[in-house]
Design a protein around this motif. Structure first.
Motif, mmCIF file in Angstrom:
data_model
loop_
_atom_site.group_PDB
_atom_site.id
_atom_site.type_symbol
_atom_site.label_atom_id
_atom_site.label_comp_id
_atom_site.label_asym_id
_atom_site.label_seq_id
_atom_site.Cartn_x
_atom_site.Cartn_y
_atom_site.Cartn_z
ATOM 1 N N PHE A 21 0.860 -1.272 -0.071
ATOM 2 C CA PHE A 21 -0.049 -0.136 0.067
ATOM 3 C C PHE A 21 0.761 1.268 -0.153
ATOM 4 O O PHE A 21 0.796 2.114 -0.819
ATOM 5 N N GLU A 149 -8.703 3.185 -0.943
ATOM 6 C CA GLU A 149 -7.604 2.708 -0.358
ATOM 7 C C GLU A 149 -6.864 3.460 0.630
ATOM 8 O O GLU A 149 -6.258 2.838 1.488
ATOM 9 N N LEU A 186 -8.101 -5.916 -1.153
ATOM 10 C CA LEU A 186 -7.417 -5.008 -1.736
ATOM 11 C C LEU A 186 -6.499 -5.866 -2.631
ATOM 12 O O LEU A 186 -6.191 -5.388 -4.023
#
Length: 629
Positions: A21, A149, A186
């Protein structure tokens, strides 16, 4: 079940997801071509990032992943005799939902009190309630992670705080499990989207379908995965449509069958089948038109037309009217030949004058838009698509001139935009730039001086041009209008499918009033971006009427850019296929077509298009008219 101390494998997976991420965030800030919106204020304890100097951003080593897993409480300077005040301040912070961001937040204050007084029941109860409040806010943030996100990063931060405060609490364990699930969703969605971008759809093997279906197994109806499934379906449909455009209708049926299995019952499949059938009809019409056009060729035209008839018969349904018509025309052409359009005419006006000289453009079809690999092309010029005109139309031989526009303005029924506004954009020879100048209107030339009668009229808005066509309609009794951009590109190409109106490569001598490296301004300036080795002797617009193209039309390749009737759209998806103007009621942004005397080579391409407010006026923009037949 997740243990309170978190298994090593789960912890490694969490670190991997956090690093992924963080890397994704870094790539976004470093690589996005568009300006990013300002970040929202953070509620966490992270320090605000320093404002980077425009226009570049420097990304250094990213150590945020560790912060997603660990949290160090802010240092609270607390003396033993200030415990009651600290608890009151903590209770106030909790009431205001300031949980952990700084030393004045509830959790750091309660932890500081308990460090001095471990048995303080009020502090323990306050800490427990603050943790519950924090996790409640975390649940709200988790609800957004499917679409946002960045929310997942906030959820990780809250998880780190909860793990530090009470890792064994059932609420903490449940929350960490949910964060793990959000991480997995994700990761699967990103992998599916990567596969989708690489055209690994997974219709037969591993690919995007498998990833999105795994997400939906974990969380049914998850929006991002549902969008991914729809995107896979769309990609399969595009393959079917691509096969249909190549005349491969067996392959088109195969891809549509696979698409129908992605989301059973989807209404898009029936629409796609209808489009495939429409493509069949358009191909039949296109090859029919090409067969007819081939008959005009003096040598092998008849043989080429017969080959086109064979193509039509290969894909057409039995009894197709276009196939029968082409067969009949071939038979007629073998004996009688064809009459070709191209005659010129003017309409008589009620005030005793004559309208602009018009030229009949033949009906037919063409491939509109830029090719996929065309240098200088943009997404707005794609996808290229077939457009067919059922009827021919008449287009003014050149741009509307100052003299022609004056006849309209002298009626007093309209006041031009630049005249009402009191200024327009002109070319300034001293600076070599385009500048705003007062007192400039439709009677002015490109530098603001009085314009010659035979010059193309400049400094006219889209509304001015439309008002002129409406006046012509009333005066002549025939419908005049601005050309659609499909009509304009069809006329520009005149049967040529090259990047430029003349085909490929440098423009031949006399191609039009273009920006050439041999052109010089009155003070000796030259163009910094021009066609090498080309010159036409003009700096600024030339008198209307240069060298005609094969349809007998002048200055479509240069001189001035021109207004069209269409509203601006970012591309040609769902564009009309019959050549009509694509208009949304009340739109303020219109399409400009055609290169000008001051356009770059890329802007002189046949497919080039630009958006503009309908009210702009300048020294590079004019218009021509079309008349319905």
């Amino acid at each position: 079940m997740v243990r309170a101390d978190l298994p090593v494998a789960s912890e490694k997976r969490r670190i991997r997801h956090a690093l992924a991420f963080a890397a994704l965030s870094a790539l976004c800030f470093a690589g996005c071509g568009r300006e990013q919106p300002a970040p929202k204020p953070q509620t966490s304890g992270a320090r605000p990032a320093a404002k980077a100097p425009a226009p570049s951003v420097t990304i250094s080593g990213d150590d945020r992943a560790a912060g997603l897993l660990n949290w160090t409480p802010p240092v609270v300077d607390l003396q033993p005799d200030k415990l009651d005040a600290a608890k009151r301040e903590a209770a106030k912070a909790a009431k205001e939902q300031r949980w952990y961001a700084d030393a004045q937040s509830a959790i750091p204050l309660y932890l500081a009190v308990l460090k001095i007084a471990p048995d303080d029941a009020a502090a323990r109860d306050g800490l427990k309630r603050s943790l519950a409040g924090l996790l409640k806010s975390g649940q709200a943030i988790l609800a957004r992670t499917d679409e946002d996100e960045q929310a997942l990063a906030q959820a990780h931060e809250i998880a780190a705080v909860a793990r530090t405060v009470d890792p064994a609490a059932p609420e903490t364990i449940l929350y960490l499990t949910q964060v793990d699930l959000a991480d997995r969703l994700l990761q699967l969605n990103q992998q599916g989207e990567s596969d989708l971008q690489a055209s690994r759809l997974g219709e037969a093997t591993d690919g995007a379908l498998r990833k999105f279906r795994a997400v939906l197994a974990l969380r049914p109806q998850q929006p991002r995965a549902m969008q991914g499934m729809a995107a896979v379906e769309s990609a399969l449909i595009r393959r079917a449509e691509g096969a249909a455009e190549r005349g491969e209708f067996g392959a088109a049926r195969y891809w549509l069958k696979l698409a129908a299995a992605v989301r059973p019952g989807s209404a898009t499949i029936a629409d796609a089948q209808a489009r495939v059938q429409a493509t069949r009809a358009m191909l039949v019409a296109r090859w029919h038109d090409e067969g007819i056009a081939a008959l005009a060729k003096p040598f092998d035209g008849l043989a080429l037309a017969r080959r086109k008839l064979a193509d039509v018969l290969r894909i057409a349904e039995p009894g197709d009217a276009a196939a029968a018509d082409l067969r009949e025309r071939i038979e007629l052409a073998a004996h009688y030949g064809l009459f070709r359009p191209g005659q010129a005419f003017t309409d008589a006006l009620r005030d005793g004058g004559r309208g602009p000289q018009m030229v009949v453009v033949p009906h037919g079809g063409f491939r509109m838009g830029a090719k996929d690999n065309e240098p200088g092309s943009t997404k707005a010029e794609k996808p290229s698509h077939y457009v067919r005109f059922e009827r021919g139309f008449a287009m003014s031989r050149s741009e509307v001139t100052v003299a022609e526009f004056r006849r309209f303005m002298q009626t007093g029924v309209h006041r031009a935009r630049a005249e009402r506004r009191g200024h327009s954009i002109v070319y300034d020879e001293r600076s070599g730039n385009f500048v705003r100048r007062s007192g400039v209107d439709w009677q002015s030339d490109y530098v603001g001086n009085p314009a010659a009668d035979d010059a193309p009229v400049l400094h006219v808005s889209h509304g001015d041009a439309e008002a002129y066509t409406e006046w012509l309609t009333r005066q002549s009794g025939h419908r005049y209008r601005l050309p659609s951009e499909a009509e304009f590109e069809y006329a520009v190409r005149a049967g040529n499918d090259g990047a430029w109106p003349w085909g490929e490569g440098r423009p031949p001598a006399g191609s039009g009033n273009l920006t050439g490296s041999l052109d010089r301004s009155p003070s000796g300036r030259n163009w910094s971006n021009a066609f090498a080795g080309y010159g036409d002797g003009h700096w600024g617009p030339a008198p209307a009427g240069g060298r005609p193209n094969v349809y007998g039309l002048y200055d479509l390749a240069g001189n001035v850019s021109e207004w069209t009737a269409d509203c601006w759209h970012e591309g040609y998806r769902r564009a009309p296929s019959d050549g009509r103007a694509w208009i949304n009621p009340g739109c303020r942004t219109r399409v400009i077509r055609g290169g000008s005397w001051a356009s770059s080579p890329a802007q002189t391409r046949s497919a080039w298009r630009m958006s503009a407010s309908r009210d702009i006026t300048n020294a590079r923009l004019g218009f021509r008219v079309v008349r319905d037949l």
